[in-house]
Design an enzyme around this catalytic site. Structure first.
Site, PDB file in Angstrom:
ATOM      1  N   CYS A 160       0.839  -1.202   0.000  1.00 34.38           N
ATOM      2  CA  CYS A 160       0.000   0.000   0.000  1.00 34.38           C
ATOM      3  C   CYS A 160       0.873   1.250   0.000  1.00 34.38           C
ATOM      4  O   CYS A 160       1.374   1.676   1.048  1.00 34.38           O
ATOM      5  CB  CYS A 160      -0.931   0.008   1.213  1.00 34.38           C
ATOM      6  SG  CYS A 160      -2.058   1.426   1.234  1.00 34.38           S
ATOM      7  N   CYS A 190      -0.467   4.139   2.041  1.00 34.48           N
ATOM      8  CA  CYS A 190      -0.384   3.905   3.490  1.00 34.48           C
ATOM      9  C   CYS A 190       1.022   4.161   4.012  1.00 34.48           C
ATOM     10  O   CYS A 190       1.208   4.786   5.056  1.00 34.48           O
ATOM     11  CB  CYS A 190      -0.769   2.459   3.828  1.00 34.48           C
ATOM     12  SG  CYS A 190      -2.355   1.904   3.207  1.00 34.48           S
ATOM     13  N   ASP A 191       2.014   3.656   3.294  1.00 33.58           N
ATOM     14  CA  ASP A 191       3.372   3.600   3.830  1.00 33.58           C
ATOM     15  C   ASP A 191       4.388   4.484   3.105  1.00 33.58           C
ATOM     16  O   ASP A 191       5.547   4.579   3.535  1.00 33.58           O
ATOM     17  CB  ASP A 191       3.877   2.150   3.795  1.00 33.58           C
ATOM     18  CG  ASP A 191       3.001   1.225   4.632  1.00 33.58           C
ATOM     19  OD1 ASP A 191       2.488   1.692   5.662  1.00 33.58           O
ATOM     20  OD2 ASP A 191       2.826   0.056   4.258  1.00 33.58           O
TER      21      ASP A 191
END
Length: 310
Positions: A134, A137-138
């Protein structure tokens, strides 16, 4: 046979949020957490983009917080899996992996989706230590660093473009001699100075002491001019697709060509009265904890309204 007003299948932000709302509405829901209690976020070390955690939170801790909140309001949370359903007529029926049969007036499906991996042992070894599925996300953790994105479709191009705004250098590892992405996405990637596309490359493995420090690649695998290549990277992002966990529902509910459950008019409703969907099992676009939680709320409210009207 047990009977419940509301059966929630799946956990994660969608399932737990649905449980919180359903419990507070006195629906006394039963929730099955599935094979991966807490969902995909339990594979993420740090969550920094969920409102309410100004200093970030460990993904497992966040899911434990949501679970505790759902249990506080009376949700019957079970660490098992629903392996079979019969949605022929209401009340709907479901069976868990211990053989128990449950009858439900409403069903909320929040089974999520699973990221596709290459199947390399190193992906598990470095999970949360440089390997991610992701980018949104990261990606924040790789500011001014070097990362690689695996894949050649629209998702891979989108992830590479997103990461290029944060990272110093982005490699795209593409096994084919071309990109499968749409023309406009291809053009955007080609024009971005800090994205380098490694065509006809396959990943053999990753290396590093306390996290990912590089990747072992092979160029033109199986050809006469096959060549082994190492690249130095800090992060390794998979962008080869997701598989929604919806197989047991396909007999009764409509899905797209990949398997994502279809919703009616953007609501959590499905074509079956009293069956609702939430989270990543019905979301091929956003796939974020906050959007999943929102649809969990919507599904529970829809279930409450449905029971009041019926």
């Amino acid at each position: 046979m047990e009977h419940t007003k509301c059966l929630i299948i799946g956990s994660g932000p969608a399932g737990y949020t649905a449980a919180i709302y359903a419990s507070r509405a006195n629906l006394s829901p039963i929730e099955y957490c599935g094979l991966q209690p807490g969902g995909q976020l339990t594979q993420t070390t740090e969550v920094e983009n969920f409102p309410g955690y100004p200093h970030g939170v460990d993904g497992n801790q966040m899911m434990m917080d949501l679970r505790e909140q759902a249990e506080r309001f009376g949700t019957d949370i079970r660490d098992g899996e629903i392996v079979k359903v019969d949605l022929t007529q209401r009340p709907y029926k479901a069976w868990d992996d211990a053989g128990r049969e449950i009858e439900a007036d409403t069903v909320i499906i929040a089974t999520g989706a699973s990221a596709k991996y290459l199947g390399l042992p190193d992906e598990q070894k470095y999970n949360g230590m440089g390997v991610s599925a992701c980018a949104t996300c990261d990606g924040f953790f790789y500011r001014k660093k070097t990362v690689a994105v695996v894949g050649g479709g629209d998702t891979a191009c989108e992830d590479a473009l997103y990461l290029s705004g944060l990272a110093k250098q982005v490699y795209m590892i593409v096994r084919k001699p071309f990109l499968r992405a749409s023309k406009v996405m291809q053009q955007r990637v080609m024009e971005r100075e800090n994205i380098e596309i490694l065509f006809e490359h396959n990943t053999l493995g990753l290396f590093g002491e306390d996290g990912v420090e590089g990747a072992h690649l092979v160029k033109r695998k199986g050809e006469a001019d096959e060549q082994l290549v190492d690249i130095q990277i800090d992060g390794f992002f998979l962008a080869i697709g997701h598989k929604p966990n919806t197989d047991i529902f396909k007999e009764w509910l409509e899905t797209d060509e990949v398997g994502y459950l279809k919703k009616i008019d953007g609501t959590p409703r499905t074509k079956l009265p009293g069956v609702f969907v939430a989270g990543d099992c019905a979301d091929p676009v956003y796939r974020q904890a906050i959007s999943a939680a929102g649809t969990g709320c919507q599904a529970a409210i829809e279930a409450e309204r449905f029971l009041l009207e019926n």
